[in-house]
Design an enzyme around this catalytic site. Structure first.
Site, PDB file in Angstrom:
ATOM      1  N   VAL A 137      73.212  58.620  29.743  1.00 36.93           N
ATOM      2  CA  VAL A 137      72.710  59.257  30.965  1.00 36.93           C
ATOM      3  C   VAL A 137      71.750  60.384  30.610  1.00 36.93           C
ATOM      4  CG1 VAL A 137      73.335  60.579  33.016  1.00 36.93           C
ATOM      5  CG2 VAL A 137      74.729  58.628  32.326  1.00 36.93           C
ATOM      6  N   PRO A 145      79.330  67.633  21.974  1.00 34.40           N
ATOM      7  CA  PRO A 145      79.677  67.517  20.556  1.00 34.40           C
ATOM      8  C   PRO A 145      78.818  66.472  19.844  1.00 34.40           C
ATOM      9  CG  PRO A 145      81.642  67.437  21.946  1.00 34.40           C
ATOM     10  CD  PRO A 145      80.470  67.283  22.845  1.00 34.40           C
ATOM     11  N   PRO A 179      37.910  38.923  32.942  1.00 34.39           N
ATOM     12  CA  PRO A 179      37.162  37.687  32.717  1.00 34.39           C
ATOM     13  C   PRO A 179      36.959  36.800  33.929  1.00 34.39           C
ATOM     14  CG  PRO A 179      39.407  37.450  31.934  1.00 34.39           C
ATOM     15  CD  PRO A 179      39.261  38.893  32.343  1.00 34.39           C
ATOM     16  N   ASP A 200      28.876  42.572  40.356  1.00 36.49           N
ATOM     17  CA  ASP A 200      28.169  41.551  39.590  1.00 36.49           C
ATOM     18  C   ASP A 200      28.640  40.174  40.018  1.00 36.49           C
ATOM     19  OD1 ASP A 200      26.576  43.155  38.063  1.00 36.49           O
ATOM     20  OD2 ASP A 200      27.899  43.184  36.319  1.00 36.49           O
ATOM     21  N   LYS A 209      21.386  40.639  44.256  1.00 36.10           N
ATOM     22  CA  LYS A 209      20.436  40.551  45.358  1.00 36.10           C
ATOM     23  C   LYS A 209      19.749  41.881  45.664  1.00 36.10           C
ATOM     24  CE  LYS A 209      22.804  36.691  47.593  1.00 36.10           C
ATOM     25  NZ  LYS A 209      23.485  36.191  48.814  1.00 36.10           N
ATOM     26  N   MET A 231      27.032  34.551  26.383  1.00 34.57           N
ATOM     27  CA  MET A 231      25.697  34.333  26.961  1.00 34.57           C
ATOM     28  C   MET A 231      24.829  33.465  26.056  1.00 34.57           C
ATOM     29  SD  MET A 231      24.975  38.199  28.410  1.00 34.57           S
ATOM     30  CE  MET A 231      25.164  38.940  26.802  1.00 34.57           C
TER      31      MET A 231
END
Length: 413
Positions: free
Chosen positions: A26, A46, A177, A200, A222, A337
């Protein structure tokens, strides 16, 4: 007549004496929070568990190795009674009552003058849950409520917007990802608190559907002015919305600093005097191979892995990659990429010593429902990409770990 509920209160214990009787499990569970609260903790016991003893050795608490004696609670503000001696617990509890010391008892909650709530923390907020009905106390239910609230605050499913302390600014958040469950807890929370999200196309799109109706979502692909001006336009949009006092999240795929141009955005914000928080994300360079059952390192196979960008070909004067050096390495090569350049990349690696039989895996739309894996070798990868119609985004893994992954696919991959 029902017993009145406990009155909830937060104790400020910095520099104040707290007495803990008993050094068992505890105490081991409760002491860290008391130490974190700045309490002057006296442990009377103790014996103690190794973890509690380590706290004493580190000077975080004072430990008197003895049993409880009358007078131990005289100068205390708060007491935790958790010994294995019922008589000592009762005597200490009676002393606490005489000295008006709030007292928690691990052996008899009904005899205590205070209860320890189930607590959790999230971004400067402490959640404390108490059972209101003394006769029906259910610690597991209390803990479950605590866990549900804290998890909701952390992952953004429980939205609690800041008002007084909220500071306008920008958070560059790595969305991971693609699987929305793979964004970090902090990233999801900031997304839930945003006024504006500039996203993105490679960010986890499913997360956008969870945003409240008032949140303005801007597709970074855009933003006007064409490809050449795109990054400058994104920087300007971040600055303009933050200057309007809005909380802005720049949601990026993977990690903001792994081929994500995050530092360029951070620098632009710093020059404009806009505060910015960077939240790392799980990079596709390791997570996507893992989702497809490919370890980027494996004992006895690969002790290293290298991540490179393949957005420009090896013979392009803009390339900063030392492809001949990569061909001499024995480890794993992860190419991001690089789908449309993989033929020329493979030719270059082979020309500088890489075996044409080196395994190659292409993982398209990794971690999403559309994920698929296509295997080849350096000799065949160019024709395989065309034959299998592999499209970006795809992570390319080159090395013997591809064969390891082929033998033991990941669960659910």
């Amino acid at each position: 007549m029902a017993e009145p509920p406990a009155y909830p209160v937060g104790l400020r214990l910095t520099g104040r004496r707290v007495v803990v009787l008993g050094g068992g499990q505890v105490a081991q569970r409760r002491l860290p929070a008391l130490i974190a609260a700045g309490a002057d903790v006296l442990l009377v016991s103790p014996e103690a568990t190794p973890s509690v003893e380590a706290m004493a050795d580190a000077g975080e608490i004072t430990w008197e190795r003895r049993a409880y004696t009358s007078g131990d609670l005289a100068d205390a503000w708060y007491a935790l009674i958790a010994t294995s001696d019922p008589d000592a617990n009762a005597a200490a509890s009676a002393e606490a009552e005489r000295h008006r010391v709030w007292c928690v008892r691990s052996d008899d909650a009904d005899a205590a003058t205070a209860w320890t709530p189930a607590t959790g923390h999230s971004e400067g907020v402490t959640v404390a849950v108490l059972t209101t009905d003394a006769r029906g106390r259910d610690p597991r239910h209390t803990a479950a409520v605590r866990d549900a609230v804290v998890e909701g605050l952390r992952d953004g499913t429980l939205v609690a917007p800041h008002h007084r302390t909220r500071t306008p600014g920008v958070a560059l958040v790595g969305g991971g990802p693609g699987d929305p469950d793979l964004i970090t807890v902090r990233g999801r929370r900031l997304l839930a608190e945003a006024d504006v999200v500039i996203a993105d196309r490679l960010g986890p799109r499913d997360l956008l559907a969870e945003l409240p109706p008032h949140v303005e979502v801007i597709d970074a692909a855009k933003i006007p002015y064409g490809r050449y001006m795109a990054q400058e336009a994104i920087n300007n949009a971040l600055i303009e919305h933050a200057r309007q006092g809005r909380s802005v999240v720049r949601l990026k795929g993977g990690d903001p600093y792994v081929f994500g141009r995050g530092m360029e955005e951070l620098q632009a914000l710093a020059e404009a005097g806009i505060p910015c928080t960077v939240v790392p994300g799980i990079s596709s360079s390791i997570s996507v191979p893992g989702a497809a059952g490919i370890p980027v390192t494996h004992r006895g196979v690969a002790h290293e892995f290298t991540v490179v960008s393949g957005h420009v070909a090896p013979d392009d004067e803009r390339s900063l990659v030392d492809w001949p050096a990569l061909a001499r390495l024995n480890g794993t090569l992860v190419i991001l990429m690089g789908v449309d350049k993989i033929g020329r990349i493979a030719e270059t690696l082979v020309a500088h010593g890489k075996s044409p039989d080196t395994p190659v895996a292409l993982v398209q739309e990794g971690t999403t429902a559309a994920q698929r894996r296509v295997d080849a070798t350096l000799a065949t990868v160019a024709e395989t990409v065309v034959a299998e119609d592999v499209k970006p985004p795809a992570v390319i893994v080159v090395g013997e770990v591809v064969a390891v992954g082929a033998r033991t696919p990941a669960s659910g991959a």
